[in-house]
Structures are given as C-alpha cells and as structure tokens.
Design a protein around this motif. Structure first.
Motif, PDB file in Angstrom:
ATOM      1  N   THR A 146       0.858  -1.181   0.000  1.00  0.00           N
ATOM      2  CA  THR A 146       0.000   0.000   0.000  1.00  0.00           C
ATOM      3  C   THR A 146       0.896   1.233   0.000  1.00  0.00           C
ATOM      4  N   ASP A 149      -2.284   4.205   1.871  1.00  0.00           N
ATOM      5  CA  ASP A 149      -3.557   3.486   1.934  1.00  0.00           C
ATOM      6  C   ASP A 149      -4.096   3.070   0.566  1.00  0.00           C
ATOM      7  N   ARG A 151      -4.004   0.464  -2.236  1.00  0.00           N
ATOM      8  CA  ARG A 151      -3.519  -0.918  -2.371  1.00  0.00           C
ATOM      9  C   ARG A 151      -2.899  -1.122  -3.747  1.00  0.00           C
TER      10      ARG A 151
END
Length: 251
Positions: A146, A149, A151
């Motif tokens: 990640t 945040d 992915r």
C-alpha cells in the motif's frame, strides 16, 4: 521432519531414501506422481523431494498440482537428471524451490535440504509481518503493498524482492542474495532478469523522490533501498507488538 520422496522409476533415488533414514528423518516413498498429489492433500509434509523419471505424469505437472493444492505451504526440491537451463527455469516457474541435478554427493544433498529448510522457515516467519517504510506498507499475509492506503498488487517475485529490500533499508544487498531469494538460485552472468524486475518494481510502486523511497544501484555490488525522510524507519509488527528497527544508511 517428515519428507515425501517421489522416486518414480529411478533406482538411483533408493540411495536418497537410505540417506534420509540415516539422518533420522521420517519419510514416505511414492512411485507415481498422482499418488503423491493425493497424499499431500491429507498429510502435512515438511518437504517434497521429486524425481523427474515418473511412470504416469511429468514431474513439472506434479509440482504445479501440489502448488495448486497447498499453495506455498510445502518446500519442493526437484532431483533431476536434466541439467539444461530450460528445464531448470520451467521447474522454478512451476513452483519448485530448488533444482538439484544428479548424481549428487550425500553431503551436498543434506546441505541443500538443510538450506532449503532454513530458507522456508524464514519465509514463514515473514509471512505474518507488516513492514512499513515511509508512506509504504508491505502486507506479508495478503502479499500486497500500500502507498498512503492505496492498495497495489504485486506479482510473487516482485513481492519477494520488495520484502527483501524494504526489510533491509540502507543496506547494500548483493545481486547473488537477491537472486537466491527471488529465483532460488543465482542467475547467469549476462541475465537481465534482476535489472528488469527492479525496473518494474520501481514503476509499480512509484518509487522515487516524490514518494520518499528510492532504489539505488551500487555498481558492481547490488542494490540499496533508501528512505529520504529521516524520520521514516521500517517497523515490523510481531506477536501483537511493534518493534522499531533503526535505519542504518550504510554505503
């Protein structure tokens, strides 16, 4: 340690079974590939030794079937008679962890078994880790990355490379060590596979000054992962607590 030995039609592998017995290992012997495939779904083997002279199906298909049934759970060593580069690459791509050409001395074979066992044990310990470096995080369970945040999916080889680099921030990793981790062997001297994988990892993870993490080529030595933000050190959560690893910017 419980080992499955797929001997097939090779009488030479009888010496391997005797060696395992002398070393004190528990082991089961199989002649047909299909019998081994069926057994691994029921018995938790610690390692598979697979010969390449089988009476029913190709050894490569056995490796693929085992990987399909048990994913990455069990280490596989192929005991082969074909030393060609194509067969070796095919075996590793199918999921084998090591490829050993016969004949092989008992001492060397036992050393290879011990080395494979150590390597797989280390990988299992890392599978539950979450490694954080700067804005990045590597998830050892889901095997993805990640970035703030977001992915990012990684191929198996790219994830192995990323985990090795991100766990060794500031350290120069020799090409040979990276190749052993990612491909389970050292690549031919003129191979561009490692350079290509490094390039793809840079692009996939968007590594660069803008995201605070770079990969540096150390000429004639290897590669080094550098963190540009001095406050960003890699952190390895383990056993319910966080352990902070100091970043050493060695050159």
């Amino acid at each position: 340690m419980n080992i499955a030995l797929l001997m097939g039609k090779s009488p030479q592998l009888q010496a391997v079974s005797e060696l395992l017995a002398c070393a004190g290992f528990r082991y089961n012997i199989f002649e047909a590939g299909r019998d081994l495939i069926h057994s691994v779904t029921q018995v938790p083997y610690d390692m598979l030794l697979i010969g390449d002279d089988l009476p029913d199906i190709p050894a490569i298909d056995v490796v693929r079937a085992v990987r399909g049934a048990r994913s990455r759970d069990v280490p596989i060593m192929m005991l082969a008679t074909d030393a060609s580069e194509d067969r070796l690459v095919d075996a590793l791509d199918a999921g084998a962890d090591d490829y050993v050409c016969r004949p092989l001395s008992p001492r060397v074979l036992m050393a290879r078994i011990a080395a494979l066992r150590r390597r797989v044990t280390g990988e299992r310990l890392r599978q539950g880790l979450v490694v954080r470096v700067g804005a990045y995080q590597l998830n050892g369970v889901g095997r993805f990355a990640t970035l703030r945040d977001e992915r990012i999916a990684l191929t198996p080889k790219a994830f192995e490379l990323a985990m090795l680099l991100f766990s060794n921030v500031g350290r120069v990793l020799p090409n040979s060590r990276i190749e052993q981790t990612v491909w389970r062997q050292e690549l031919p001297p003129l191979s561009r596979a490692l350079a290509g994988l490094i390039s793809r990892l840079r692009k996939t993870l968007r590594l660069g000054i803008e995201n605070g993490v770079t990969i540096t080529v150390v000429y004639a030595h290897g590669y080094r992962l550098d963190v540009l933000d001095e406050d960003a050190s890699p952190r390895l959560p383990a056993a319910g607590r966080k352990i902070t690893v100091r970043r050493l910017m060695g050159r």
